[in-house]
Design an enzyme around this catalytic site. Sequence first.
Site, PDB file in Angstrom:
ATOM      1  N   ASP A   1      -6.772   2.180  -6.565  1.00 22.78           N
ATOM      2  CA  ASP A   1      -5.951   2.253  -5.421  1.00 22.78           C
ATOM      3  C   ASP A   1      -6.849   2.290  -4.552  1.00 22.78           C
ATOM      4  O   ASP A   1      -7.619   2.191  -3.431  1.00 22.78           O
ATOM      5  CB  ASP A   1      -4.285   2.872  -5.568  1.00 22.78           C
ATOM      6  CG  ASP A   1      -4.553   2.997  -4.409  1.00 22.78           C
ATOM      7  OD1 ASP A   1      -3.931   1.839  -4.044  1.00 22.78           O
ATOM      8  OD2 ASP A   1      -4.565   4.272  -3.506  1.00 22.78           O
TER       9      ASP A   1
ATOM     10  N   ASP B   1       3.309   1.570  -3.243  1.00 18.93           N
ATOM     11  CA  ASP B   1       2.748   1.372  -5.710  1.00 18.93           C
ATOM     12  C   ASP B   1       2.546   2.822  -5.833  1.00 18.93           C
ATOM     13  O   ASP B   1       2.606   2.596  -6.684  1.00 18.93           O
ATOM     14  CB  ASP B   1       1.133   0.097  -5.214  1.00 18.93           C
ATOM     15  CG  ASP B   1       0.143   1.386  -4.317  1.00 18.93           C
ATOM     16  OD1 ASP B   1       0.784   2.364  -3.509  1.00 18.93           O
ATOM     17  OD2 ASP B   1      -0.818   0.446  -3.716  1.00 18.93           O
TER      18      ASP B   1
ATOM     19  N   ASP C   1       0.426  -1.251   0.574  1.00 17.37           N
ATOM     20  CA  ASP C   1      -0.008   0.204   0.236  1.00 17.37           C
ATOM     21  C   ASP C   1       0.779   1.439  -0.240  1.00 17.37           C
ATOM     22  O   ASP C   1       0.636   2.607  -1.175  1.00 17.37           O
ATOM     23  CB  ASP C   1      -1.265  -0.105   1.074  1.00 17.37           C
ATOM     24  CG  ASP C   1      -2.626   0.774   0.836  1.00 17.37           C
ATOM     25  OD1 ASP C   1      -2.564   1.069   0.083  1.00 17.37           O
ATOM     26  OD2 ASP C   1      -3.196   1.344   2.141  1.00 17.37           O
TER      27      ASP C   1
ATOM     28  N   ASP D   1      -8.773  -0.648  -1.660  1.00 18.50           N
ATOM     29  CA  ASP D   1      -8.277  -0.249  -0.069  1.00 18.50           C
ATOM     30  C   ASP D   1      -9.646  -0.369   0.484  1.00 18.50           C
ATOM     31  O   ASP D   1      -9.828  -1.421   1.423  1.00 18.50           O
ATOM     32  CB  ASP D   1      -8.038   1.197  -0.238  1.00 18.50           C
ATOM     33  CG  ASP D   1      -6.792   1.497  -0.730  1.00 18.50           C
ATOM     34  OD1 ASP D   1      -5.614   0.572  -0.673  1.00 18.50           O
ATOM     35  OD2 ASP D   1      -6.315   2.919  -0.392  1.00 18.50           O
TER      36      ASP D   1
END
Length: 211
Positions: free
Chosen positions: A95, A77, A74, A99
């Site tokens: 993303d 990236d 996390d 998440d």
Amino acid sequence: MTASKNESRAITGRIGAGGKRVVDSIVNLLASLSVHPNILTLIGMLINIGAMILFYKGIFRWAALVVIFAGIFDIVDGEVARRTNRVTQFGAFFDSVIDRYSDVLLLLGLIAWYARINRIQYVWLTGLCLIGSTLTSYTRARAESLIPACKVGFLERPERIVLLVIGALWDRMAAALWVMAILSNWTVSQRIWYTWRELSALERRRARVTS
């Protein structure tokens, strides 16, 4: 006292610098291998599925370590995307969605564990955490379709993950869930109020202009 504070800051600074060097090394390696940042985002979620299974089995400390490992992906990236010139609007969207999946999966693992051991009160409590976690993100996204920004509130995703990890590592999950349930839903209410205030001010300005 001053010397002690300076020493503490120096230690904290060295730890921070060491952590940054480790992250930079990982980012450099991944960038040199041309690993797509979206793949890293997806790997992070897959690792969190492993944490979800560990939560479901009640193996909390190992689940916390797996969550920490997933957090590395996390962190890197976005930086890999910048280093490899792959920053895109879709990447940011992807993303954010992944998440949310990770957040929900971890809490579902806890819900399944508490249901398995017949602790129904904690099933409800974790459910409140799930609602707060989801709506914290949703209220910001919806508000920012109406106003420039809505970043108010103090329980964002990083804080929620830290609470889960602390609760799992130190066997204080019930306390962590109570804090998360209260503060995440309080953050939602703050964002509702802030958005109402900003839209009301905007409407008053428009009314003055047209009057």
